[in-house]
Design a protein around this motif. Structure first.
Motif, short mmCIF file in Angstrom:
data_model
loop_
_atom_site.label_atom_id
_atom_site.label_comp_id
_atom_site.label_asym_id
_atom_site.label_seq_id
_atom_site.Cartn_x
_atom_site.Cartn_y
_atom_site.Cartn_z
N GLN A 50 80.55 -63.49 53.83
CA GLN A 50 80.95 -64.18 55.04
C GLN A 50 81.48 -63.32 56.12
OE1 GLN A 50 83.82 -67.07 53.45
NE2 GLN A 50 82.23 -68.37 52.68
N THR A 51 81.12 -63.70 57.36
CA THR A 51 81.51 -62.93 58.45
C THR A 51 82.28 -63.92 59.54
OG1 THR A 51 80.12 -61.14 58.49
CG2 THR A 51 80.87 -61.80 60.54
N ARG A 52 83.49 -63.43 60.00
CA ARG A 52 84.11 -64.47 60.78
C ARG A 52 83.78 -64.46 62.08
NH1 ARG A 52 89.33 -64.26 63.64
NH2 ARG A 52 89.12 -62.01 63.36
N VAL B 269 79.62 -70.78 63.60
CA VAL B 269 80.18 -71.23 62.19
C VAL B 269 79.20 -72.09 61.58
CG1 VAL B 269 82.09 -72.40 60.90
CG2 VAL B 269 82.61 -71.09 63.00
N ASP C 104 87.94 -69.34 61.66
CA ASP C 104 89.08 -68.46 61.30
C ASP C 104 89.63 -69.04 59.89
OD1 ASP C 104 89.05 -66.90 63.59
OD2 ASP C 104 90.06 -68.32 64.85
N PHE D 190 89.80 -67.36 56.68
CA PHE D 190 90.53 -66.25 56.30
C PHE D 190 91.93 -66.33 56.55
CE2 PHE D 190 86.21 -64.67 56.58
CZ PHE D 190 86.08 -63.50 56.04
#
Length: 265
Positions: free
Chosen positions: A98-100, A239, A260, A263
């Motif tokens: 997963q990339t924020r 997202v 966000d 995380f």
């Protein structure tokens, strides 16, 4: 040969935050085989970058079509030296990670890239000998947030050194199994729709040129990786989007964009 590194709660191998680290290989559709013979579903493990990564060396504007795509905003041309920058180890995540996307960002995009893995020390090598120093290849998706760019030709830290912004994998493919790394198609799909297509033959500076250039002033060592740039066709992702980067004969790299909250931010 295609090899991967994964983390799984079992065995006595090197520990990771996600469990024990294992070498893995493909085993049919949707499955992998650990080095100890166990067969698992792809989603039963945490995928890691598929090799021990040294210095991460990234190229900007290294595809002719992408350079043309941005020509109205650039002060560089294909005649300039390669645009090179380094990335920290915290940027890296593996397949299915997963990339924020930070809140309030207006434009965040993927970059599908062929990643070249150095196999032996290269110092002042010639273009003719450069490929002898390549151990293999993998797929990279190197995200960028345009909001943070100072300008198009000087990527700053917030653009290219954010935690988890660089996805590598799933497979490390031996150089011997890639007859011509400059004859590969690559593409990106967002939620199943093709948004980017390109060909490694369209690089401004090809792999031997890059290795010769870099090794003329810095020593390249085993595990160093060169991210060779992306073609035109980068689009905004949000997202919940699933982003898949594919390179012919190398692999299919899957990543998901999260907010966000995932995380704790």
């Amino acid at each position: 040969m295609k090899r991967a590194k994964v983390a799984y709660a079992g065995g006595i191998h090197e520990a990771t935050p996600y469990g024990a680290q294992h070498e893995a290989a493909q085993h049919g559709t949707g499955q992998i085989r650990l080095a100890d013979g166990r067969v698992l579903a792809e989603d039963a493990v945490v995928w890691l970058p598929p090799f021990e990564v040294g210095t991460i060396i990234a190229l900007g504007l290294n595809y002719a079509d992408h350079l043309k795509e941005l020509s109205g905003e650039l002060t560089v041309t294909a005649k300039d030296e390669p645009l090179v920058f380094l990335k920290g180890p915290g940027t890296l995540i593996g397949h299915r990670g997963q990339t924020r996307r930070p809140a309030g960002v207006g434009f965040m995009h993927y970059e599908c890239e062929l990643a070249v893995v150095i196999g032996k020390t290269a110092c002042k090598v010639s273009q003719a000998d450069a490929l002898q120093h390549v151990a293999g290849y993998t797929v990279c998706n190197d995200y960028a947030i345009r909001d943070y760019l100072e300008n198009w030709y000087r990527p700053n830290l917030r653009v290219k050194n954010r935690d988890g912004c660089t996805v590598l994998g799933p497979w490390f493919v031996d150089a011997a199994d890639v007859p011509d790394p400059h004859d590969l198609t690559l593409r990106t799909l967002v939620n199943g729709q093709v948004t980017q297509q390109g060909h490694t033959g369209n690089m401004v500076n090809d792999i031997p040129e890059l290795i010769a250039y870099l090794s003329s002033f810095m020593t390249l060592r085993a595990g160093d990786v060169i991210l060779t740039g992306t073609p035109e066709g980068v689009v905004n992702v949000d997202v919940g989007d699933e982003v898949v980067c594919e390179i012919e004969g190398i692999g299919r790299l899957v990543n998901t964009i999260v907010g966000d909250g995932a995380f704790g931010r």
